[in-house]
Design a protein around this motif. Structure first.
Motif, PDB file in Angstrom:
ATOM      1  N   SER A   1       0.816  -1.212   0.000  1.00  0.00           N
ATOM      2  CA  SER A   1       0.000   0.000   0.000  1.00  0.00           C
ATOM      3  C   SER A   1       0.853   1.266   0.000  1.00  0.00           C
ATOM      4  N   VAL A   2       1.822   1.305   0.910  1.00  0.00           N
ATOM      5  CA  VAL A   2       2.683   2.498   0.987  1.00  0.00           C
ATOM      6  C   VAL A   2       3.533   2.623  -0.275  1.00  0.00           C
ATOM      7  N   SER A   3       3.973   1.474  -0.813  1.00  0.00           N
ATOM      8  CA  SER A   3       4.775   1.504  -2.028  1.00  0.00           C
ATOM      9  C   SER A   3       3.977   2.079  -3.189  1.00  0.00           C
ATOM     10  N   GLY A   4       2.700   1.754  -3.244  1.00  0.00           N
ATOM     11  CA  GLY A   4       1.862   2.303  -4.296  1.00  0.00           C
ATOM     12  C   GLY A   4       1.760   3.806  -4.214  1.00  0.00           C
ATOM     13  N   VAL A   5       1.652   4.339  -2.994  1.00  0.00           N
ATOM     14  CA  VAL A   5       1.603   5.795  -2.820  1.00  0.00           C
ATOM     15  C   VAL A   5       2.953   6.410  -3.175  1.00  0.00           C
ATOM     16  N   ALA A   6       4.044   5.779  -2.709  1.00  0.00           N
ATOM     17  CA  ALA A   6       5.380   6.299  -2.988  1.00  0.00           C
ATOM     18  C   ALA A   6       5.649   6.339  -4.485  1.00  0.00           C
ATOM     19  N   ALA A   7       5.132   5.340  -5.186  1.00  0.00           N
ATOM     20  CA  ALA A   7       5.387   5.260  -6.630  1.00  0.00           C
ATOM     21  C   ALA A   7       4.752   6.421  -7.378  1.00  0.00           C
ATOM     22  N   THR A   8       3.725   7.047  -6.807  1.00  0.00           N
ATOM     23  CA  THR A   8       3.121   8.189  -7.489  1.00  0.00           C
ATOM     24  C   THR A   8       4.070   9.378  -7.539  1.00  0.00           C
ATOM     25  N   PHE A   9       5.116   9.338  -6.694  1.00  0.00           N
ATOM     26  CA  PHE A   9       6.124  10.405  -6.701  1.00  0.00           C
ATOM     27  C   PHE A   9       7.419   9.970  -7.386  1.00  0.00           C
ATOM     28  N   ALA A  10       7.425   8.762  -7.922  1.00  0.00           N
ATOM     29  CA  ALA A  10       8.639   8.246  -8.559  1.00  0.00           C
ATOM     30  C   ALA A  10       8.526   8.328 -10.070  1.00  0.00           C
ATOM     31  N   ILE A  11       9.687   8.410 -10.707  1.00  0.00           N
ATOM     32  CA  ILE A  11       9.747   8.379 -12.169  1.00  0.00           C
ATOM     33  C   ILE A  11      10.506   7.113 -12.540  1.00  0.00           C
ATOM     34  N   ALA A  12       9.782   6.109 -12.957  1.00  0.00           N
ATOM     35  CA  ALA A  12      10.405   4.828 -13.265  1.00  0.00           C
ATOM     36  C   ALA A  12      11.333   4.957 -14.468  1.00  0.00           C
ATOM     37  N   ASN A  13      12.452   4.269 -14.401  1.00  0.00           N
ATOM     38  CA  ASN A  13      13.398   4.176 -15.521  1.00  0.00           C
ATOM     39  C   ASN A  13      13.983   5.520 -15.952  1.00  0.00           C
ATOM     40  N   GLU A  14      14.033   6.488 -15.059  1.00  0.00           N
ATOM     41  CA  GLU A  14      14.598   7.768 -15.503  1.00  0.00           C
ATOM     42  C   GLU A  14      16.083   7.651 -15.806  1.00  0.00           C
ATOM     43  N   TYR A  15      16.769   6.769 -15.091  1.00  0.00           N
ATOM     44  CA  TYR A  15      18.173   6.530 -15.433  1.00  0.00           C
ATOM     45  C   TYR A  15      18.285   6.039 -16.868  1.00  0.00           C
ATOM     46  N   ASP A  16      17.482   5.036 -17.220  1.00  0.00           N
ATOM     47  CA  ASP A  16      17.523   4.491 -18.579  1.00  0.00           C
ATOM     48  C   ASP A  16      17.187   5.564 -19.608  1.00  0.00           C
ATOM     49  N   LYS A  17      16.229   6.412 -19.279  1.00  0.00           N
ATOM     50  CA  LYS A  17      15.839   7.466 -20.219  1.00  0.00           C
ATOM     51  C   LYS A  17      17.003   8.430 -20.466  1.00  0.00           C
ATOM     52  N   MET A  18      17.717   8.796 -19.412  1.00  0.00           N
ATOM     53  CA  MET A  18      18.848   9.710 -19.585  1.00  0.00           C
ATOM     54  C   MET A  18      19.939   9.083 -20.434  1.00  0.00           C
ATOM     55  N   MET A  19      20.234   7.827 -20.168  1.00  0.00           N
ATOM     56  CA  MET A  19      21.285   7.159 -20.930  1.00  0.00           C
ATOM     57  C   MET A  19      20.863   6.961 -22.391  1.00  0.00           C
ATOM     58  N   THR A  20      19.619   6.571 -22.588  1.00  0.00           N
ATOM     59  CA  THR A  20      19.121   6.385 -23.953  1.00  0.00           C
ATOM     60  C   THR A  20      19.154   7.694 -24.711  1.00  0.00           C
ATOM     61  N   ASN A  21      18.767   8.780 -24.060  1.00  0.00           N
ATOM     62  CA  ASN A  21      18.700  10.085 -24.707  1.00  0.00           C
ATOM     63  C   ASN A  21      20.073  10.575 -25.159  1.00  0.00           C
ATOM     64  N   MET A  22      21.121  10.199 -24.432  1.00  0.00           N
ATOM     65  CA  MET A  22      22.459  10.638 -24.840  1.00  0.00           C
ATOM     66  C   MET A  22      23.095   9.674 -25.841  1.00  0.00           C
ATOM     67  N   GLY A  23      22.340   8.631 -26.236  1.00  0.00           N
ATOM     68  CA  GLY A  23      22.841   7.709 -27.247  1.00  0.00           C
ATOM     69  C   GLY A  23      23.577   6.514 -26.703  1.00  0.00           C
ATOM     70  N   ALA A  24      23.430   6.249 -25.403  1.00  0.00           N
ATOM     71  CA  ALA A  24      24.102   5.092 -24.811  1.00  0.00           C
ATOM     72  C   ALA A  24      23.461   3.803 -25.306  1.00  0.00           C
ATOM     73  N   GLN A  25      24.258   2.755 -25.332  1.00  0.00           N
ATOM     74  CA  GLN A  25      23.797   1.428 -25.731  1.00  0.00           C
ATOM     75  C   GLN A  25      24.309   0.409 -24.713  1.00  0.00           C
ATOM     76  N   GLY A  26      23.642  -0.733 -24.670  1.00  0.00           N
ATOM     77  CA  GLY A  26      24.120  -1.813 -23.804  1.00  0.00           C
ATOM     78  C   GLY A  26      24.051  -1.500 -22.330  1.00  0.00           C
ATOM     79  N   THR A  27      23.095  -0.675 -21.910  1.00  0.00           N
ATOM     80  CA  THR A  27      22.937  -0.362 -20.488  1.00  0.00           C
ATOM     81  C   THR A  27      22.691  -1.652 -19.705  1.00  0.00           C
ATOM     82  N   ASN A  28      23.557  -1.931 -18.750  1.00  0.00           N
ATOM     83  CA  ASN A  28      23.408  -3.178 -18.000  1.00  0.00           C
ATOM     84  C   ASN A  28      24.339  -3.159 -16.803  1.00  0.00           C
ATOM     85  N   ALA A  29      24.309  -4.247 -16.057  1.00  0.00           N
ATOM     86  CA  ALA A  29      25.210  -4.428 -14.916  1.00  0.00           C
ATOM     87  C   ALA A  29      25.226  -5.906 -14.581  1.00  0.00           C
ATOM     88  N   HIS A  30      26.231  -6.323 -13.840  1.00  0.00           N
ATOM     89  CA  HIS A  30      26.261  -7.702 -13.368  1.00  0.00           C
ATOM     90  C   HIS A  30      26.903  -7.763 -11.988  1.00  0.00           C
TER      91      HIS A  30
END
Length: 979
Positions: A144-173
């Motif tokens: 329940s609290v996570s659902g409320v918190a998510a309304t203030f979150a921007i999912a995948n914003e890291y991926d969006k920034m990297m994609t926007n600058m032309g990055a490829q192969g975004t990953n980690a291990h």
């Protein structure tokens, strides 16, 4: 981790170490741009090693080949460093480092923070609570609290920034001793990249945790269906009864996965993510003086802390074989795993490296010649895990028909006996060294290979032994036969774990039960001020480079064959291809004939002699039979071009019939076929082909077992002798001039005065989807694999730009609509995608493909979730602009080089094109609007019938559930595979 990393080091990969009998190169110091660095004279990577004032290691290797940079940010902490009470923690943290900070990933940090604090406390309470009823109540609060918190979150914003600058192969291990974050960025995006990464590691916030937790659960459960993963973990547990290598798996125990602690994760981050325990690596096109200055400025906020590395206990010697068994549905195999000296033991690591090549190098090793070439089993191989404290070395084998795993064990042990007795030619060591030199030259062309080698050095010994790494080849050249036999007699005796992978039910599987999750908001169109700031940072645009097929490829003749030529101006390597416009569609036994060629001898040489000769001259040949093309490739050092071409031509034209060899090949082929039927990935590929083309399709265009058994060695040899008489082209990439190549190939490669045409190819017609249908295959597993298949219209080159942009926006990658919705918001799958597949020839059609891999008990939710997206394309202006920017920057920095130019040209010809289509795609992409994607979706995707291809266990699915999606057809393995 976002992608499970279990590195199986092949026999052709270098272990980072050196032989102590040879003094390694000496470190030197230099200064440039106001910064001191260390380097090794003669280092082919010309790597600079910096240590900044806060202890951060920066390693730079310049390669101007393409305007891109492979970046790695590594931490010397993995599952070894997990607290014993919270295994899997390093892996959890890796996932959470993609969730943002107080500056990005949040709509309103002031409102979000108290909610995240509350979630952290609830998880701590949940972690300490044992009563199941109370745990469920606490989890309902978390949800329940996570659902409320998510309304203030921007999912995948890291991926969006990297994609926007032309990055490829975004990953980690995450692995036992490391956590590594990777990006492939345009060379113009250095400032943007560093701004994002510096903020990413400054103060990570663990938002949208419970849906990411679900992804880790899925990853764990997928591992329960992976017999190879179970083999790996079982062997480590037996080899290391006290060391964390065997006692703490990277993904963690089920009990610990069910009881995560955000507090413990934060402690881990604070303890190990400090500058003196981290490295930043750049390999590619950049100015090192500029980069080091910018890295220093970006990461100077980091403060060093003392780091206590995990020091494992010393294991007691293994004095007799330890026998273990693993059960599962996949094919049976066997492994003999040895605990060996660790990578920091430079002398023994060099010897282990040489021993690995002597046993298996793909051509002339003991396993290659004595077992694989002689077909004494289905397949033998080695694997090597070079870790700090200990390395793990194993011999692996698969049985052919009517052969027991114990037979395979005895064969593998016989080669260790031969090794200990010195039953190999000492000249093999020189050949190994020459082939490693070849590998090194090839590796220098790849930024990824450079970066990974440097990161391995940092993880294992903070890069301090890079001088040994640079001196590796010289050290190996000084190893003697006696050194090898002494090593084998000391370390490769009865001190192994014998692991049987048997077919059967695994009664110990206990999947991770996941609590219900309410889908969370992803705020797809929201943007933080930080993202806007990064997007506004200036960058010098890179001008795209288009191929000019008239200028970039020289055309001529090599005898009657057309010669397509591109010169290699970088090094001494060549690649020569014989390209035939025929494949499996023209001749179903062609693949079998070319497999026989690899095992054939001639009137002058045995098959083993030929393999040895190729290895001695550091050259190789390979054969790739596709549906409509066959390519024979010769490669190696140009100085041995004549020898390689002549040797292969001798083999092709003078190979002789040997029914005994063919009988062995038939045995192995039949066993491989049986094994394929036990592999869920192969079964799913077969279902997709069936859905695409119907009952008679490319996947099951196979010789029947009866037809296979009816083949004769004489018939195959006649076909091979005739191969050069069939029309083919010659493709060359190398340092020699076109005139010399033309003459040399005409002289060395036997051809007729006039070519014969290839047999006509079998034609396949794509099915017309008139209604929803379900193709089902039963497989004993926890997961369910689902593909959606729909054939659409014929190829139209003018649609390429909109198709590519649609795929980038809708279903490619971690920033796509499909990934955000299915995994990030609804936590329905670990892996998912959807794309509009383009044909490879002009008279073929497009198809829509989608995929979800989920728990069997979530398959209905997953199918509904994907169907909603296939019905209605969500609109996001920001996501659209990000996808378009990424697409254009990818084209700007793409450089098609070497023989890739020729193969791009041949691919264009198949599509009826005579120029580089990327130019029109690039120009058109800048003009496209979301309405163009919407039109494609409405016309070809939405509301259309699909064929659902489902691989799952009947025990875990309700038959009535499948009927909801269409008429159900359960396929037998014979229908799928054609044999």
């Amino acid at each position: 981790m976002r992608k499970m990393f279990l590195l199986l080091v092949s026999a052709t990969m270098l272990v980072q170490a050196a032989f102590s009998q040879s003094a390694p190169p000496v470190w030197k110091e230099a200064q440039s741009g106001g910064y001191k660095y260390r380097f090794i004279p003669g280092d082919p990577m010309q790597a600079r090693f910096y240590t900044l004032s806060n202890g951060l290691t920066v390693i730079l290797s310049v390669n101007k080949k393409d305007p891109r940079i492979q970046t790695l940010i590594g931490v010397r902490a993995g599952s070894n460093s997990d607290p014993a009470t919270h295994t899997g923690l390093a892996h959890y943290l890796e996932h959470l480092l993609f969730k943002g900070t107080s500056k990005f990933g949040s709509l309103d940090w002031a409102k979000e923070k108290p909610l995240l604090d509350n979630i952290e406390k609830l998880y701590d309470t949940y972690n300490r609570t044992t009563d199941e009823a109370k745990r469920k109540a606490i989890y309902r609060q978390i949800d329940s609290v996570s659902g409320v918190a998510a309304t203030f979150a921007i999912a995948n914003e890291y991926d969006k920034m990297m994609t926007n600058m032309g990055a490829q192969g975004t990953n980690a291990h995450t692995w036992v001793e490391e956590t590594v974050y990777q990006e492939d960025i345009p060379s113009t995006a250095v400032d943007k990249f560093l701004a994002v990464q510096a903020e990413r590691f400054r103060d990570p916030q663990f938002r949208i945790f419970h849906t990411e937790l679900e992804a880790v659960y899925e990853e764990k459960n997928r591992g329960l269906d992976n017999d190879g993963r179970k083999m790996y973990e079982t062997s480590l547990t037996a080899l290391f009864p006290t060391h964390n290598y065997g006692q703490q798996s990277t993904i963690g125990t089920i009990e610990h996965l069910k009881n995560p602690s955000l507090i413990e994760i934060r402690k881990f981050y604070n303890k190990y993510y400090v500058p003196n325990n981290m490295a930043i690596i750049f390999a590619g096109d950049f100015d090192p003086d500029y980069v080091i200055r910018k890295v220093d400025a970006a990461f100077s906020y980091m403060k060093p802390k003392p780091v206590t590395e995990y020091t494992g206990p010393k294991e007691h010697p293994i004095t007799q074989p330890i026998v273990k068994e693993v059960f599962g549905p996949d094919a049976e195999n066997i492994s003999l795993a040895f605990r060996m000296p660790g990578a920091t033991d430079t002398r023994n690591t060099v010897l282990l490296n040489v021993v690995a090549y002597v046993l298996s190098n793909g051509k002339a090793g003991l396993l290659d010649l004595n077992l694989n070439q002689q077909q004494k089993l289905l397949r033998a191989s080695i694997s090597l895990y070079p870790w700090k404290d200990y390395s793990v070395f194993s011999l692996n084998g698969r049985a052919k028909q009517d052969q027991s795993l114990d037979d395979v064990k005895d064969l593998l042990l016989s080669q260790l006996t031969a090794l200990r007795n010195g039953d190999f030619d000492e000249s093999l060591i020189k050949a190994i060294v020459n082939n490693i030199k070849l590998d090194e030259i090839q590796g220098l062309e790849s930024n990824e290979t450079r970066a990974n080698s440097l990161m391995d050095a940092f993880i294992k010994h903070r890069g301090q032994n890079w001088n040994y790494d640079v001196g590796m080849i010289d050290a190996m050249s000084k190893v003697t036969k006696k050194d090898i036999t002494d090593f084998a007699n000391k370390f490769l005796t009865n001190n192994y774990v014998l692991l049987y992978k048997r077919k059967g039910e695994d009664k110990d599987i206990a999947k991770v039960d996941k609590p219900p999750i309410t889908p969370v908001a992803v705020n797809r169109d929201a943007q933080s001020d930080f993202l806007k700031k990064v997007a506004a940072m200036p960058e010098t645009p890179v001008q795209p480079l288009w191929l000019d097929f008239q200028k970039d490829i020289q055309k001529g003749k090599a005898g009657p064959a057309e010669l397509l030529y591109v010169q290699n101006k970088d090094n001494s390597l060549f690649r020569l291809h014989y390209r035939f416009d025929m494949g499996n569609f023209s001749d179903r036994q062609l693949g079998m004939a070319l497999e026989y060629l690899k095992l054939a001898g001639t009137d002058k040489f045995t098959s083993e002699d030929i393999s040895k000769q190729f290895y001695q001259i550091a050259c190789n040949f390979s054969v790739n039979v596709e549906n409509e093309e066959t390519t024979v490739t010769l490669s190696g050092l140009q100085e041995n071009f004549d020898k390689a071409v002549a040797l292969f031509d001798h083999l092709l034209t003078q190979c002789k019939a040997d029914e005994k060899v063919l009988t062995g090949l038939k045995n192995r082929m039949l066993k491989s076929r049986a094994d394929n039927k036990l592999n869920k990935a192969s079964i799913l590929r077969g279902l997709r082909s069936y859905a695409t083309y119907g009952a008679k399709n490319p996947f099951n265009l196979q010789l029947s077992n009866e037809e296979l058994n009816a083949l004769t060695a004489e018939g195959l040899v006649q076909q091979l002798h005739d191969l050069s008489n069939i029309r083919h082209s010659v493709i060359y990439y190398g340092p020699a001039t076109m005139a010399s190549v033309s003459g040399d190939v005409a002289r060395l490669h036997k051809q007729p005065a006039a070519f014969k045409d290839a047999k006509p190819a079998a034609a396949f017609t794509r099915t017309v989807n008139t209604g929803n249908k379900v193709l089902f295959a039963d497989y004993d597993m926890v997961q369910a694999e689902v593909n959606w298949v729909r054939n659409t219209d014929g190829y139209d080159a003018s649609r390429t730009a909109v198709v590519d942009l649609y795929n980038n926006y809708f279903g490619y990658g971690m920033g796509s609509i499909v990934f955000q919705t299915i995994r990030e918001s609804k936590a329905l799958a670990y892996s998912t995608y959807a794309f509009y597949a383009s044909p490879v020839k002009k008279d073929d059609k497009y198809s829509m493909l989608a995929y979800v891999g989920s728990q069997a008990d979530k398959i209905n939710e997953a199918i509904v979730g994907m169907n909603e997206l296939l019905t209605t394309l969500p609109e996001s202006d920001k996501a659209f602009e990000t996808a378009r920017s990424s697409m254009r920057k990818g084209i700007e920095t793409e450089r098609i080089t070497q023989d890739g130019i020729v193969f791009n040209y041949l691919g264009a010809l198949k599509l009826g094109l005579n120029s580089d289509i990327r130019k029109s795609v690039y120009e058109r992409a800048g003009q496209l609007k979301f309405s163009d994607l919407q039109q494609l979706h409405q016309t070809e995707v939405s509301g259309k019938p699909y064929t659902y291809c489902i691989v799952a266990s009947e025990k875990r699915l309700a038959a009535d559930d499948l009927k909801k999606y269409g008429d159900v057809q359960k396929l037998s393995l014979e229908e799928i595979f054609g044999y």
